[in-house]
Motif scaffolding. Structure first.
Motif, short mmCIF file in Angstrom:
data_model
loop_
_atom_site.label_atom_id
_atom_site.label_comp_id
_atom_site.label_asym_id
_atom_site.label_seq_id
_atom_site.Cartn_x
_atom_site.Cartn_y
_atom_site.Cartn_z
N LYS A 42 0.80 -1.22 0.00
CA LYS A 42 0.00 0.00 0.00
C LYS A 42 0.84 1.28 0.00
O LYS A 42 0.32 2.36 -0.22
N PHE A 43 2.15 1.16 0.26
CA PHE A 43 2.98 2.36 0.42
C PHE A 43 4.11 2.38 -0.60
O PHE A 43 4.88 1.43 -0.72
N PHE A 44 4.21 3.51 -1.34
CA PHE A 44 5.22 3.69 -2.37
C PHE A 44 5.36 5.17 -2.63
O PHE A 44 4.56 5.98 -2.15
N THR A 45 6.39 5.56 -3.39
CA THR A 45 6.67 6.98 -3.63
C THR A 45 6.09 7.52 -4.92
O THR A 45 5.86 8.72 -5.03
N SER A 46 5.87 6.66 -5.92
CA SER A 46 5.31 7.12 -7.18
C SER A 46 4.75 5.95 -7.96
O SER A 46 4.94 4.78 -7.59
N ILE A 47 4.06 6.28 -9.04
CA ILE A 47 3.49 5.26 -9.92
C ILE A 47 3.65 5.76 -11.35
O ILE A 47 3.51 6.96 -11.61
N ASP A 48 3.98 4.85 -12.28
CA ASP A 48 4.11 5.30 -13.67
C ASP A 48 2.75 5.20 -14.37
O ASP A 48 1.78 4.69 -13.81
N ASP A 49 2.68 5.70 -15.59
CA ASP A 49 1.39 5.75 -16.28
C ASP A 49 1.33 4.81 -17.49
O ASP A 49 0.76 5.12 -18.51
N THR A 50 1.92 3.64 -17.32
CA THR A 50 1.90 2.64 -18.38
C THR A 50 0.63 1.78 -18.26
O THR A 50 -0.12 1.88 -17.29
N ASP A 51 0.40 0.93 -19.26
CA ASP A 51 -0.78 0.05 -19.24
C ASP A 51 -0.76 -0.90 -18.05
O ASP A 51 -1.81 -1.23 -17.51
N GLU A 52 0.40 -1.38 -17.70
CA GLU A 52 0.56 -2.24 -16.53
C GLU A 52 1.49 -1.50 -15.57
O GLU A 52 2.69 -1.74 -15.55
N PRO A 53 0.93 -0.58 -14.77
CA PRO A 53 1.77 0.34 -13.99
C PRO A 53 2.62 -0.32 -12.92
O PRO A 53 2.22 -1.30 -12.30
N TYR A 54 3.80 0.24 -12.78
CA TYR A 54 4.69 -0.10 -11.68
C TYR A 54 4.50 0.94 -10.60
O TYR A 54 4.35 2.13 -10.89
N ARG A 55 4.54 0.51 -9.37
CA ARG A 55 4.61 1.42 -8.24
C ARG A 55 6.06 1.44 -7.80
O ARG A 55 6.74 0.43 -7.92
#
Length: 96
Positions: A42-55
């Protein structure tokens, strides 16, 4: 240190324990194993905006697919840009 920051730091250290990952490469680990180490999804610093996003926890990215956690490194996620009141961007600086 605030609790959220402690959790993110622990997540980062857990992801980091899997070593440096080559560019355009990802590794996968069993979801149960990473949870046993204390990882909190539940805790992370950012998320990318791809189809299968990485946190991300700084430069260490993760995504969950089924019973596995896929991990990759992306150094661009380790920097942030701060907007000044003038609307100009300051020089990015590392979060860690």
């Amino acid at each position: 240190m605030p609790e959220i920051l402690r959790i993110i730091k622990r997540n980062y250290e857990i992801l980091r324990s899997y070593g440096e990952i080559e560019r355009d490469t990802e590794i996968f680990v069993n979801k149960e194993k990473i949870m046993e180490k204390g990882f909190n999804f539940k805790f992370f610093t950012s998320i990318d905006d791809t189809d299968e996003p990485y946190r991300y926890c700084f430069e260490k990215g993760f995504r969950v697919i089924g019973d596995y956690v896929y991990i990759k490194d992306d150094l661009t996620q380790a920097e942030i840009t701060v907007k000044q009141e003038s609307g100009k961007n300051q020089r990015p600086f590392p979060l860690i």
